[in-house]
Design a protein around this motif. Structure first.
Motif, PDB file in Angstrom:
ATOM      1  N   UNK A 110       0.847  -1.184   0.000  1.00 51.94           N
ATOM      2  CA  UNK A 110       0.000   0.000   0.000  1.00 51.94           C
ATOM      3  C   UNK A 110       0.886   1.238   0.000  1.00 51.94           C
ATOM      4  N   UNK A 111       0.310   2.384  -0.375  1.00 57.23           N
ATOM      5  CA  UNK A 111       1.112   3.618  -0.397  1.00 57.23           C
ATOM      6  C   UNK A 111       1.652   3.955   0.987  1.00 57.23           C
ATOM      7  N   UNK A 112       0.888   3.551   2.035  1.00 53.42           N
ATOM      8  CA  UNK A 112       1.355   3.803   3.382  1.00 53.42           C
ATOM      9  C   UNK A 112       2.613   3.000   3.702  1.00 53.42           C
ATOM     10  N   UNK A 162       8.481   2.967   4.949  1.00 51.43           N
ATOM     11  CA  UNK A 162       9.851   2.629   4.558  1.00 51.43           C
ATOM     12  C   UNK A 162      10.687   3.890   4.380  1.00 51.43           C
ATOM     13  N   UNK A 163      10.102   4.922   3.754  1.00 50.71           N
ATOM     14  CA  UNK A 163      10.825   6.175   3.546  1.00 50.71           C
ATOM     15  C   UNK A 163      11.179   6.839   4.877  1.00 50.71           C
ATOM     16  N   UNK A 164      10.234   6.789   5.841  1.00 51.59           N
ATOM     17  CA  UNK A 164      10.496   7.375   7.161  1.00 51.59           C
ATOM     18  C   UNK A 164      11.630   6.627   7.858  1.00 51.59           C
ATOM     19  N   UNK A 165      11.616   5.300   7.774  1.00 54.79           N
ATOM     20  CA  UNK A 165      12.664   4.502   8.416  1.00 54.79           C
ATOM     21  C   UNK A 165      14.023   4.792   7.796  1.00 54.79           C
ATOM     22  N   UNK A 166      14.072   4.844   6.459  1.00 60.76           N
ATOM     23  CA  UNK A 166      15.328   5.138   5.770  1.00 60.76           C
ATOM     24  C   UNK A 166      15.827   6.530   6.128  1.00 60.76           C
ATOM     25  N   UNK A 167      14.902   7.492   6.170  1.00 65.67           N
ATOM     26  CA  UNK A 167      15.294   8.849   6.530  1.00 65.67           C
ATOM     27  C   UNK A 167      15.794   8.938   7.958  1.00 65.67           C
TER      28      UNK A 167
END
Length: 289
Positions: free
Chosen positions: A9-11, A16-21
């Protein structure tokens, strides 16, 4: 892999983007604010090293600690399961004395911090047991002998055998309290009507447990037991406090000698994650069957 991507899902992408950031910010802070010099290239040398005298690659500190952790977890799991089943059955005993003794043991261990329990059992039980059995002398004799390949495979360096056994006993005694409560809940989940039916056809109490109660109870307690054994792998790091050479103990040694603080601990965390995640996948497949 394509099916997995389609189910995302888009969420999921946002998470994943938040974790990588978040990970990137931590790395930049460590390198900037702390002025830390990353030296990841040195870590492989502490996993395996080349022994010129034997002309082969051998395990170094981190892999030695990982293997010791796996050994401790396997043996402690077996012992904790045996003790836990006995305690679980004792908690359901018709004898009040047996039931109260088992409950006292379980309640004490479940309501005392694990570090305190580790030290209590080490100094007052396992250490005394090892000295009474003269295990150190026996282990040294095996270490000096030429036919110690099997012992080395099963227990590693026999010179550290007493410390390994201390860690296994301490960890098993601590974890058996939680396993006992899980088994007790599984036994009590079996309907009373089935027990009464077993007695009506002349089964003894042992036969009732063996053929009716335990087969159903163990099937029900498999998921919580799986979670407990995964927790046991992580709790095995506590035995490093009593100088058992597991992965955590070896990582402390590595950090003290090389100052590879973040690299060593992140590698150790990766090892623990791989072992625990692998067990999680394995137990999930067993539950489906």
């Amino acid at each position: 892999m394509r099916k997995l991507i389609k189910r995302l899902h888009w969420l999921d992408y946002v998470i994943v983007a938040v974790i990588v950031g978040f990970a990137a910010v931590i790395v930049l802070r460590i390198g900037g604010a702390l002025n830390y010099d990353w030296r990841w290239e040195k870590i492989p040398n502490y996993m395996f090293r080349y022994r010129e005298s034997e002309d082969r690659w051998v395990a170094n500190l981190l892999v030695q600690g990982l293997v010791a952790t796996i050994r401790i977890s396997i043996y402690a799991s077996i012992l904790a399961l045996i003790l836990g089943v006995i305690l679980g059955i004792a908690r359901c005993s018709v004898n009040l004395t047996i039931r109260m003794l088992a409950r006292t043991y379980l309640e004490f261990l479940r309501n005392v911090p694990p570090v305190v329990v580790i030290f209590i059992f080490f100094f007052f039980l396992s250490e005394q047991l090892i000295q009474a059995m003269n295990m150190e002398r026996w282990a040294r004799e095996i270490a000096r002998s030429d036919s110690n390949a099997v012992w080395t495979f099963l227990f590693g360096d026999m010179r550290r055998f007493p410390a390994l056994i201390s860690g296994i006993i301490v960890l098993a005694l601590f974890e058996s309290a939680f396993v006992g409560e899980i088994v007790r809940a599984g036994i009590q989940s079996v309907e009373k009507g089935q027990r009464e039916a077993a007695r009506s056809i002349g089964m003894s109490h042992f036969q009732e447990l063996r053929y009716i109660v335990l087969p159903q109870a163990l099937r029900k307690v498999l998921p919580p037991l799986a979670n407990q054994f995964i927790s046991l792998v992580k709790d095995s790091s506590l035995v490093s406090l009593i100088s058992v050479p597991d992965l955590t103990f070896k990582t402390v040694e590595l950090v003290a000698s090389t100052r590879l603080i973040f690299e060593a601990w992140l590698t150790a965390a990766g090892f623990y994650f791989v072992v625990c995640f692998g067990l999680s996948v394995l137990f999930r497949r067993l539950e489906r069957r």
